[in-house]
Design a protein around this motif. Sequence first.
Motif, PDB file in Angstrom:
ATOM      1  N   ASN A 174      15.840  36.239  69.637  1.00 37.31           N
ATOM      2  CA  ASN A 174      16.155  38.188  69.694  1.00 37.31           C
ATOM      3  C   ASN A 174      14.656  38.162  69.146  1.00 37.31           C
ATOM      4  O   ASN A 174      14.475  39.530  70.162  1.00 37.31           O
TER       5      ASN A 174
ATOM      6  N   LYS B 202      17.492  33.620  64.901  1.00 37.18           N
ATOM      7  CA  LYS B 202      16.692  35.003  65.428  1.00 37.18           C
ATOM      8  C   LYS B 202      15.270  35.310  66.711  1.00 37.18           C
ATOM      9  O   LYS B 202      14.557  35.180  66.605  1.00 37.18           O
TER      10      LYS B 202
ATOM     11  N   GLU C  90      12.993  40.392  71.559  1.00 35.09           N
ATOM     12  CA  GLU C  90      13.428  42.051  71.198  1.00 35.09           C
ATOM     13  C   GLU C  90      11.901  42.090  71.958  1.00 35.09           C
ATOM     14  O   GLU C  90      11.338  43.822  72.968  1.00 35.09           O
TER      15      GLU C  90
END
Length: 420
Positions: free
Chosen positions: A144, A141, A148
């Motif tokens: 990511n 997470k 992102e």
Amino acid sequence: MLCVDDEANILSALRRLFRPAGYRVLCAEGGAAGLATLEEEGGAVDLVISDMRMPVMDGARFLAEVRERWPGIVRILLTGYADIESTIAAINQGQIYRYIAKPWNDAEVVLIVREALERQALVREKLRLEALTARQNEELKVLNAGLEEKVRERTEALRQAHERLKRSFFTSIQVFANLIELRGGNMAGHSRRVADLSRKVAAAMGMDGRQCNDVFLAALLHDIGKIGLPDALLAKPTNKMNGDELGVWRKHPAKGEQVLMALEDLRAAARLIRSHHERHDGQGYPDGLRGEAIPLGARILALVNEYDGHLHGTLTGTRSSADDARRLILQGRGKRYDPAVVDAFLALFGAPPEPPVNELALTPALLSSGMVLARDLISREGVLLLAADYVLDDNLIRQIREYEVAEGTRITLFVRNPEG
């Protein structure tokens, strides 16, 4: 493992049974001692075997306490056949894994314990993997989220780079377009005006964004093939050129295409440039295309280019008002220009107004000697046939009528109204 019983001989028997299997065996004489041992071990015991009948604290109560404090320990109960009610209580309270009836079968007990420990190992491995997965998921997470953000940053950087390239591309196009206009005269600003108006007409005709862009680029660069022409020829209206000069002049659309065909992003525009002097009736150049054989973008460019030429005098040497220029475009509908393009073009401005009250629009059959032309008479090729203020005589009227028949087209002349 921990063995709990108030009888020493039972504990000794259990110790002898499990030591050959390589297990570490702890013993406790009673429930309180068993709990104390587990405290000392910090709960680091995989399995507990407890007798049911013990003083002070029986097996059911002991195992219930173990379950409460160390739920991960496997619990096994030793019981006699007469202890069925107590066994049920142990199952309900302590949620034991198995119970073993006395007297037991050694092989069966070893097998039960091995299966219990293997199960315990699997459970612990499952918990370890679940914890590992949960930790890795959290790490993913975070990763990511970082990715992102990096993707957003990279995307924004690429977008900005693309915008810079696009601006640079259009700047280069403008530079190319300005090369011919730098030579001065009435060409200054022509390409930009034609490009802006051509794009509006293309959009009004339902062309998509890419097609409109190709029309815009072609309009900006439609005169690029004139770069090599002499200044004297550039400054001369087409109706004043001789045959040799027209021959040189009419090569510029094909030359413009040749200059741009090597650039992939401009190939569509280059094809439009080649055809922007074609006519709807097939009498244009360089290929003599007719009607819909001419690309739509080129049909638009042909009309707008000549409209701007009428306004600024590049076609005949005489400037026309916007109203007169639109009337000339309307006269060419179906001949020089695609009717659909004419309609879309005029819809942007509204239909040209009626001639002034001091003018009459007449066909050659209605002309009479002594009439005075109110406007220039232009041929389909843009050649000036008669200038405004010319006084008509019988001989000239006869020539005009013969010309109309020879051309196979209807001519409208504007003459001064003697009553105006």
